[in-house]
Design a protein around this motif. Structure first.
Motif, PDB file in Angstrom:
ATOM      1  N   ILE A  12       0.843  -1.203   0.000  1.00  0.00           N
ATOM      2  CA  ILE A  12       0.000   0.000   0.000  1.00  0.00           C
ATOM      3  C   ILE A  12       0.879   1.254   0.000  1.00  0.00           C
ATOM      4  N   LEU A  13       1.899   1.254   0.871  1.00  0.00           N
ATOM      5  CA  LEU A  13       2.826   2.393   0.919  1.00  0.00           C
ATOM      6  C   LEU A  13       3.617   2.520  -0.378  1.00  0.00           C
ATOM      7  N   PHE A  14       3.979   1.369  -0.963  1.00  0.00           N
ATOM      8  CA  PHE A  14       4.745   1.366  -2.212  1.00  0.00           C
ATOM      9  C   PHE A  14       3.943   2.007  -3.343  1.00  0.00           C
ATOM     10  N   VAL A  15       2.688   1.584  -3.487  1.00  0.00           N
ATOM     11  CA  VAL A  15       1.839   2.141  -4.548  1.00  0.00           C
ATOM     12  C   VAL A  15       1.646   3.641  -4.336  1.00  0.00           C
ATOM     13  N   TRP A  16       1.370   4.035  -3.086  1.00  0.00           N
ATOM     14  CA  TRP A  16       1.190   5.467  -2.783  1.00  0.00           C
ATOM     15  C   TRP A  16       2.437   6.257  -3.158  1.00  0.00           C
ATOM     16  N   ARG A  17       3.601   5.726  -2.836  1.00  0.00           N
ATOM     17  CA  ARG A  17       4.848   6.444  -3.120  1.00  0.00           C
ATOM     18  C   ARG A  17       5.102   6.530  -4.627  1.00  0.00           C
ATOM     19  N   GLN A  18       4.788   5.463  -5.362  1.00  0.00           N
ATOM     20  CA  GLN A  18       5.017   5.484  -6.811  1.00  0.00           C
ATOM     21  C   GLN A  18       4.170   6.558  -7.490  1.00  0.00           C
ATOM     22  N   LEU A  19       2.981   6.774  -6.944  1.00  0.00           N
ATOM     23  CA  LEU A  19       2.101   7.797  -7.514  1.00  0.00           C
ATOM     24  C   LEU A  19       2.515   9.205  -7.108  1.00  0.00           C
ATOM     25  N   ALA A  20       3.329   9.296  -6.034  1.00  0.00           N
ATOM     26  CA  ALA A  20       3.688  10.614  -5.502  1.00  0.00           C
ATOM     27  C   ALA A  20       5.027  11.133  -6.009  1.00  0.00           C
ATOM     28  N   ILE A  21       5.970  10.223  -6.363  1.00  0.00           N
ATOM     29  CA  ILE A  21       7.316  10.684  -6.736  1.00  0.00           C
ATOM     30  C   ILE A  21       7.428  10.876  -8.247  1.00  0.00           C
ATOM     31  N   THR A  22       8.471  11.606  -8.651  1.00  0.00           N
ATOM     32  CA  THR A  22       8.659  11.940 -10.070  1.00  0.00           C
ATOM     33  C   THR A  22       9.167  10.752 -10.887  1.00  0.00           C
ATOM     34  N   ASN A  23      10.084   9.965 -10.304  1.00  0.00           N
ATOM     35  CA  ASN A  23      10.674   8.840 -11.026  1.00  0.00           C
ATOM     36  C   ASN A  23      10.351   7.522 -10.305  1.00  0.00           C
ATOM     37  N   PRO A  24       9.137   7.002 -10.492  1.00  0.00           N
ATOM     38  CA  PRO A  24       8.772   5.753  -9.810  1.00  0.00           C
ATOM     39  C   PRO A  24       9.502   4.551 -10.413  1.00  0.00           C
ATOM     40  N   ILE A  25       9.768   3.524  -9.585  1.00  0.00           N
ATOM     41  CA  ILE A  25      10.397   2.321 -10.147  1.00  0.00           C
ATOM     42  C   ILE A  25       9.358   1.460 -10.859  1.00  0.00           C
ATOM     43  N   LEU A  26       8.087   1.612 -10.485  1.00  0.00           N
ATOM     44  CA  LEU A  26       6.979   1.022 -11.247  1.00  0.00           C
ATOM     45  C   LEU A  26       5.976   2.138 -11.519  1.00  0.00           C
ATOM     46  N   ASP A  27       5.811   2.474 -12.778  1.00  0.00           N
ATOM     47  CA  ASP A  27       4.945   3.590 -13.138  1.00  0.00           C
ATOM     48  C   ASP A  27       3.511   3.086 -13.317  1.00  0.00           C
ATOM     49  N   PHE A  28       2.677   3.297 -12.286  1.00  0.00           N
ATOM     50  CA  PHE A  28       1.304   2.802 -12.325  1.00  0.00           C
ATOM     51  C   PHE A  28       0.400   3.627 -13.235  1.00  0.00           C
ATOM     52  N   ARG A  29       0.967   4.655 -13.865  1.00  0.00           N
ATOM     53  CA  ARG A  29       0.184   5.390 -14.865  1.00  0.00           C
ATOM     54  C   ARG A  29      -0.118   4.532 -16.087  1.00  0.00           C
ATOM     55  N   ALA A  30       0.527   3.359 -16.156  1.00  0.00           N
ATOM     56  CA  ALA A  30       0.179   2.412 -17.229  1.00  0.00           C
ATOM     57  C   ALA A  30      -1.295   2.046 -17.175  1.00  0.00           C
ATOM     58  N   PHE A  31      -1.889   2.116 -15.974  1.00  0.00           N
ATOM     59  CA  PHE A  31      -3.296   1.752 -15.831  1.00  0.00           C
ATOM     60  C   PHE A  31      -4.242   2.829 -16.347  1.00  0.00           C
ATOM     61  N   LYS A  32      -3.694   3.946 -16.830  1.00  0.00           N
ATOM     62  CA  LYS A  32      -4.541   4.936 -17.492  1.00  0.00           C
ATOM     63  C   LYS A  32      -4.991   4.441 -18.863  1.00  0.00           C
ATOM     64  N   TYR A  33      -4.308   3.431 -19.385  1.00  0.00           N
ATOM     65  CA  TYR A  33      -4.641   2.885 -20.702  1.00  0.00           C
ATOM     66  C   TYR A  33      -5.624   1.731 -20.510  1.00  0.00           C
ATOM     67  N   PRO A  34      -6.870   1.883 -20.978  1.00  0.00           N
ATOM     68  CA  PRO A  34      -7.944   0.941 -20.632  1.00  0.00           C
ATOM     69  C   PRO A  34      -7.690  -0.504 -21.072  1.00  0.00           C
TER      70      PRO A  34
END
Length: 478
Positions: A242-264
């Motif tokens: 949970i903390l990992f996902v929150w941090r990935q969404l908050a930092i500029t250079n995430p090690i896993l970019d969850f913005r991939a889920f913006k693509y349906p």
């Protein structure tokens, strides 16, 4: 035209693909080679079943920890460095395993093997995405499917043959020349296809990722046998994730970019793959138990029963890839999932007196359906991502499938055991061997029914899949 585009036109796809496939085959084959040898290792090293199981648990744990950081590593190292480094690590681990004087050395070698193996598949998938344009990826991903399914299917049968005539060390000795050949072939033909960007390393994210996915994989893999430690690690794993996902969404250079889920289509494909993986692992764990405990087959005979399905799946994967390029995902994935659901329903109705031929046919049909699903769904999801998201998309998919496999294994074993206990509690003579067999089959029937529910959900979701259009930059460079 960009420099990378020129590079794409100049590279030779064939030799690169062959180099990647050889390495992946060696690594994935090794994952299932050791399963049948566990009983031999218990006697050789004088250890308990719980101790020897660490050879499997540690392997999965290392891969589960490595998968999320592959996107970061891909940004720091070239294609050649990643692949040759991974294969060299794998080779070192294989040497240690083959000559291990004690169980501790064998476990260390297995962990080193896993470190190499965990990097190879993401490197292969990322490279395929870079060197093939979207309209030709289906065939290339089909070749990956061939390796992913053919190697694990061959592993138990090959292992049974080796164990029957040679010592367990030959399971590693025979892998050595294959690994060396893979390194030499890749050193000659593999070229760099991605750009090194050297992204900033967020140490906190790496720690959270390790605790999260490591805790989850270990906790799920240990199940009830792990006791309070499994529960603690599961809680730590979930909280860290949970903390990992929150941090990935908050930092500029995430090690896993969850913005991939913006693509349906990527999101939908990932959900379907998770559900299919849960269903697949249910079958992979339940069917061998049924063959060995209900039909009373030896490990080698059980491996032979499962072999035809794996071989057929491997041979069909490239064909399905070509069909995907021509027709898109829906005409393959939905019929494939329908076949899988029908077979799982038939699995839920197995008795203690089924013929081996019937099980062989059912399992082969299941994997035919699987060949129509896995790579087409993966390719559909990845095709919608821009190229800078490939490493992240691949890492997310691979990691979630790994976690889904662990959850599926623990879930369906638990359902089977509870179903077995429920049957025996109603039996007049629960200690009778015949009743215990019937209880086992009853428990498996309940587990397969739940797997069928999961399969039906994935079938319904597949109705919303559609051919994805590559981003503009991919059109320009492909």
């Amino acid at each position: 035209m960009t420099t990378l585009a020129k590079t794409k036109q100049e590279i030779k796809r064939g030799p690169i693909t062959v180099a990647l496939i050889i390495g992946a085959f060696v690594a994935i084959l090794n994952e299932t080679l050791l399963n049948i040898a566990l009983s031999d290792l218990i006697g050789y090293f004088h250890v308990t079943a719980t101790t020897v199981q660490w050879l499997t648990t540690a392997y999965l744990l290392v891969i589960g920890v490595l998968m999320p950081v592959t996107a970061l590593l891909t940004g720091w190292f070239t294609t050649r460095q990643m692949f040759l480094g991974a294969m060299t690590i794998f080779l070192i681990g294989t040497v240690i395993c083959g000559f291990a004087p004690t169980f501790s050395f064998l476990l260390v070698g297995r962990v080193i093997q896993a470190a190499g193996s965990g990097l190879i598949l993401p490197v292969m998938m990322n490279t395929i995405l870079f060197i093939y344009p979207p309209d030709k990826r289906g065939g290339a991903m089909g070749l990956i499917g061939l390796v992913i399914m053919f190697a694990p299917a061959l592993g138990p049968t090959l292992s049974g043959l080796i164990i029957a005539s040679l010592s367990w060390r030959w399971l590693f000795y025979l892998v050595l020349p294959l690994a060396v050949f893979s390194i030499l072939f890749a050193a000659r033909y593999l070229t760099d296809v991605s750009q090194v960007t050297k992204p900033k390393v967020d140490v906190v994210s790496v720690i959270l990722s390790t605790l999260g996915f490591g805790g989850l994989v270990y906790g799920m893999g240990s199940g009830a046998e792990g006791g309070w430690l499994s529960i603690v690690l599961l809680v730590v794993g979930v909280a860290s994730l949970i903390l990992f996902v929150w941090r990935q969404l908050a930092i500029t250079n995430p090690i896993l970019d969850f913005r991939a889920f913006k693509y349906p289509m990527y999101t939908l494909a990932t959900i379907i793959l998770i559900l299919v993986m849960v269903t697949l692992f249910a079958t992979m764990i339940l069917l061998p138990l049924y063959l060995q405990q209900a039909l009373l087959l030896s490990s080698f005979s059980a491996g032979l029963v499962l072999l035809p399905g794996g071989l057929i799946n491997g041979m069909l994967s490239p064909v399905m890839g070509k069909l995907f390029d021509k027709f898109g995902p829906r005409w393959l994935v939905t019929p494939g999932l329908l076949i899988m659901c029908i077979v799982i329903w038939l699995f839920s109705r197995l008795t203690v007196s089924e013929s081996m031929l019937y099980v062989i046919i059912l399992y082969a049909a299941l994997l035919i359906g699987m060949s129509m699903v896995m790579m087409p769904v993966t390719t559909t999801g990845m095709n919608q991502l821009p190229k800078q998201m490939y490493p992240h998309g691949t890492a997310i998919m691979n990691t979630l499938q790994q976690v889904a496999g662990g959850i599926g294994t623990a879930l369906f074993i638990g359902i089977m055991v509870s179903g077995q206990q429920a049957y025996l509690s109603r039996s007049a003579n629960p200690e009778a061997p015949a009743q215990m067999l019937q209880g086992l089959v009853a428990g498996m029937s309940r587990a397969f029914f739940i797997a069928l529910v999961v399969g039906v959900i994935s079938l319904l979701l597949s109705l919303f899949l559609k051919r994805t259009v590559a981003p503009k930059e991919d059109h320009a460079e492909g």
